[in-house]
Structures are given as structure tokens and as C-alpha cells.
Design a protein around this motif. Sequence first.
Motif, PDB file in Angstrom:
ATOM      1  N   ARG A  26       0.812  -1.219   0.000  1.00 27.46           N
ATOM      2  CA  ARG A  26       0.000   0.000   0.000  1.00 27.46           C
ATOM      3  C   ARG A  26       0.841   1.262   0.000  1.00 27.46           C
ATOM      4  O   ARG A  26       0.436   2.278  -0.551  1.00 27.46           O
ATOM      5  N   LYS A  27       2.026   1.221   0.591  1.00 26.32           N
ATOM      6  CA  LYS A  27       2.879   2.410   0.611  1.00 26.32           C
ATOM      7  C   LYS A  27       3.352   2.761  -0.794  1.00 26.32           C
ATOM      8  O   LYS A  27       3.326   3.925  -1.189  1.00 26.32           O
ATOM      9  N   SER A  28       3.773   1.765  -1.559  1.00 22.92           N
ATOM     10  CA  SER A  28       4.190   2.048  -2.936  1.00 22.92           C
ATOM     11  C   SER A  28       2.989   2.426  -3.797  1.00 22.92           C
ATOM     12  O   SER A  28       3.115   3.233  -4.717  1.00 22.92           O
ATOM     13  N   GLN A  29       1.834   1.864  -3.486  1.00 24.53           N
ATOM     14  CA  GLN A  29       0.615   2.234  -4.201  1.00 24.53           C
ATOM     15  C   GLN A  29       0.292   3.713  -3.955  1.00 24.53           C
ATOM     16  O   GLN A  29      -0.065   4.441  -4.879  1.00 24.53           O
ATOM     17  N   PHE A  30       0.452   4.150  -2.728  1.00 20.90           N
ATOM     18  CA  PHE A  30       0.207   5.544  -2.374  1.00 20.90           C
ATOM     19  C   PHE A  30       1.197   6.469  -3.069  1.00 20.90           C
ATOM     20  O   PHE A  30       0.830   7.527  -3.591  1.00 20.90           O
ATOM     21  N   ILE A  31       2.471   6.069  -3.100  1.00 21.55           N
ATOM     22  CA  ILE A  31       3.515   6.878  -3.740  1.00 21.55           C
ATOM     23  C   ILE A  31       3.271   6.964  -5.244  1.00 21.55           C
ATOM     24  O   ILE A  31       3.416   8.035  -5.847  1.00 21.55           O
ATOM     25  N   LEU A  32       2.908   5.846  -5.875  1.00 18.36           N
ATOM     26  CA  LEU A  32       2.615   5.877  -7.310  1.00 18.36           C
ATOM     27  C   LEU A  32       1.410   6.753  -7.616  1.00 18.36           C
ATOM     28  O   LEU A  32       1.374   7.436  -8.645  1.00 18.36           O
ATOM     29  N   GLY A  33       0.438   6.769  -6.727  1.00 21.34           N
ATOM     30  CA  GLY A  33      -0.709   7.656  -6.905  1.00 21.34           C
ATOM     31  C   GLY A  33      -0.293   9.115  -6.843  1.00 21.34           C
ATOM     32  O   GLY A  33      -0.763   9.940  -7.636  1.00 21.34           O
ATOM     33  N   ARG A  34       0.587   9.441  -5.918  1.00 17.69           N
ATOM     34  CA  ARG A  34       1.081  10.820  -5.830  1.00 17.69           C
ATOM     35  C   ARG A  34       1.897  11.201  -7.054  1.00 17.69           C
ATOM     36  O   ARG A  34       1.794  12.325  -7.542  1.00 17.69           O
ATOM     37  N   LEU A  35       2.726  10.282  -7.544  1.00 18.41           N
ATOM     38  CA  LEU A  35       3.493  10.560  -8.761  1.00 18.41           C
ATOM     39  C   LEU A  35       2.563  10.802  -9.956  1.00 18.41           C
ATOM     40  O   LEU A  35       2.832  11.670 -10.792  1.00 18.41           O
ATOM     41  N   ASN A  36       1.488  10.058 -10.006  1.00 14.39           N
ATOM     42  CA  ASN A  36       0.520  10.233 -11.078  1.00 14.39           C
ATOM     43  C   ASN A  36      -0.176  11.590 -10.960  1.00 14.39           C
ATOM     44  O   ASN A  36      -0.447  12.238 -11.970  1.00 14.39           O
ATOM     45  N   ILE A  37      -0.461  12.025  -9.753  1.00 11.67           N
ATOM     46  CA  ILE A  37      -1.049  13.352  -9.565  1.00 11.67           C
ATOM     47  C   ILE A  37      -0.078  14.428 -10.033  1.00 11.67           C
ATOM     48  O   ILE A  37      -0.476  15.389 -10.710  1.00 11.67           O
ATOM     49  N   ILE A  38       1.201  14.275  -9.710  1.00 11.78           N
ATOM     50  CA  ILE A  38       2.215  15.239 -10.156  1.00 11.78           C
ATOM     51  C   ILE A  38       2.304  15.254 -11.675  1.00 11.78           C
ATOM     52  O   ILE A  38       2.393  16.322 -12.296  1.00 11.78           O
ATOM     53  N   LEU A  39       2.259  14.078 -12.304  1.00  7.86           N
ATOM     54  CA  LEU A  39       2.292  13.993 -13.765  1.00  7.86           C
ATOM     55  C   LEU A  39       1.094  14.715 -14.385  1.00  7.86           C
ATOM     56  O   LEU A  39       1.240  15.432 -15.376  1.00  7.86           O
ATOM     57  N   ASN A  40      -0.069  14.577 -13.780  1.00  7.59           N
ATOM     58  CA  ASN A  40      -1.254  15.255 -14.299  1.00  7.59           C
ATOM     59  C   ASN A  40      -1.171  16.765 -14.080  1.00  7.59           C
ATOM     60  O   ASN A  40      -1.665  17.529 -14.916  1.00  7.59           O
ATOM     61  N   PHE A  41      -0.554  17.218 -12.986  1.00 13.78           N
ATOM     62  CA  PHE A  41      -0.355  18.652 -12.796  1.00 13.78           C
ATOM     63  C   PHE A  41       0.619  19.214 -13.829  1.00 13.78           C
ATOM     64  O   PHE A  41       0.437  20.331 -14.324  1.00 13.78           O
ATOM     65  N   ILE A  42       1.651  18.455 -14.180  1.00 11.06           N
ATOM     66  CA  ILE A  42       2.581  18.880 -15.230  1.00 11.06           C
ATOM     67  C   ILE A  42       1.844  18.981 -16.562  1.00 11.06           C
ATOM     68  O   ILE A  42       2.026  19.950 -17.317  1.00 11.06           O
ATOM     69  N   LEU A  43       1.008  18.008 -16.848  1.00 10.66           N
ATOM     70  CA  LEU A  43       0.212  18.028 -18.078  1.00 10.66           C
ATOM     71  C   LEU A  43      -0.712  19.235 -18.099  1.00 10.66           C
ATOM     72  O   LEU A  43      -0.861  19.905 -19.125  1.00 10.66           O
TER      73      LEU A  43
ATOM     74  N   GLY B  99      -0.169  22.020 -16.562  1.00 12.41           N
ATOM     75  CA  GLY B  99       0.700  23.174 -16.773  1.00 12.41           C
ATOM     76  C   GLY B  99       1.027  23.371 -18.242  1.00 12.41           C
ATOM     77  O   GLY B  99       1.073  24.509 -18.730  1.00 12.41           O
ATOM     78  N   PHE B 100       1.266  22.276 -18.976  1.00 12.48           N
ATOM     79  CA  PHE B 100       1.495  22.383 -20.414  1.00 12.48           C
ATOM     80  C   PHE B 100       0.273  22.964 -21.126  1.00 12.48           C
ATOM     81  O   PHE B 100       0.405  23.773 -22.041  1.00 12.48           O
ATOM     82  N   PHE B 101      -0.909  22.555 -20.695  1.00 16.34           N
ATOM     83  CA  PHE B 101      -2.128  23.073 -21.311  1.00 16.34           C
ATOM     84  C   PHE B 101      -2.310  24.566 -21.035  1.00 16.34           C
ATOM     85  O   PHE B 101      -2.702  25.319 -21.923  1.00 16.34           O
ATOM     86  N   VAL B 102      -2.023  24.976 -19.815  1.00 14.39           N
ATOM     87  CA  VAL B 102      -2.136  26.397 -19.481  1.00 14.39           C
ATOM     88  C   VAL B 102      -1.112  27.201 -20.277  1.00 14.39           C
ATOM     89  O   VAL B 102      -1.418  28.270 -20.808  1.00 14.39           O
TER      90      VAL B 102
END
Length: 136
Positions: free
Chosen positions: A64-81, A83-86
Amino acid sequence: MLQRIQSIYLLAAAGVSAGLIFVFHLWVTNDDVVVYAKDDIKYLAMFVASAALSLVTIFKYKNRKSQFILGRLNIILNFILLGFFVYQSLNVSGETNVSEKGIGMLLPIISIVFLALANKAIKKDEDLVKSVDRLR
């Protein structure tokens, strides 16, 4: 366990990131050209990476800890995306290449919401397991 609510949320995030990018356009240029995510390789790659990361996260249910970390990384990736749109919609030089924004620019926000809900459910499971371990 695969039958948890976070699996539903992660599957929905993967569906938004991989499936809806072919349905909704990102923007319409000044020349009335409709731009989809499949037209630009960097947007397509980031959407597919987000979907793949969501699917990988589903099957990391034993850790579950790695699952949580991967979820956070995915959120960061979507924020970067996002940012590209903005950046694309508000060009630095003051000129706009985008005449009409499409609903496809909101897909990372929808994905972030599903990922945040999944992380909340993962955290709840982790807290439940820790509380049961304390009782033993």
C-alpha cells in the motif's frame, strides 16, 4: 485486494487518461483546426503514461505504501500536463494560438480528482491495518 474502492477510482482515472483523449478535443486553433491529444506526441505520451501508471498502481495492492507513492506521482504527472495546457493556451508572447478551449483540457483535473480519492482510500486502508496490528 483488487475489489477495493481505490481500484474503481484508479480504473476511472486510467479510463479518463487513456479513453477520453480520443473523444474530446483539447482546443481549436485560430485556423479552425481541431487539436486532439493524439495529434501531439508529448500530450499523448503523458496521457498514456498517466493511464499506465494508474493501471500499475491497481496491481500494487499488496504494498500500500508504494501504491500511495505511485498515486502521488501520477497526480504530479497530471499537474505537469495541466501546466502544459495552461502554457499552450496562454502563450508567453501575448498572442493566443488557441481560439477555443476544449473540454479535453479539463481531463487532467478529472483524473487528479479520481487519483486523490484513490489515495484517500489507500490511506484509510493503511490506517485500518495499522490499528489492527496495534491490537495484536
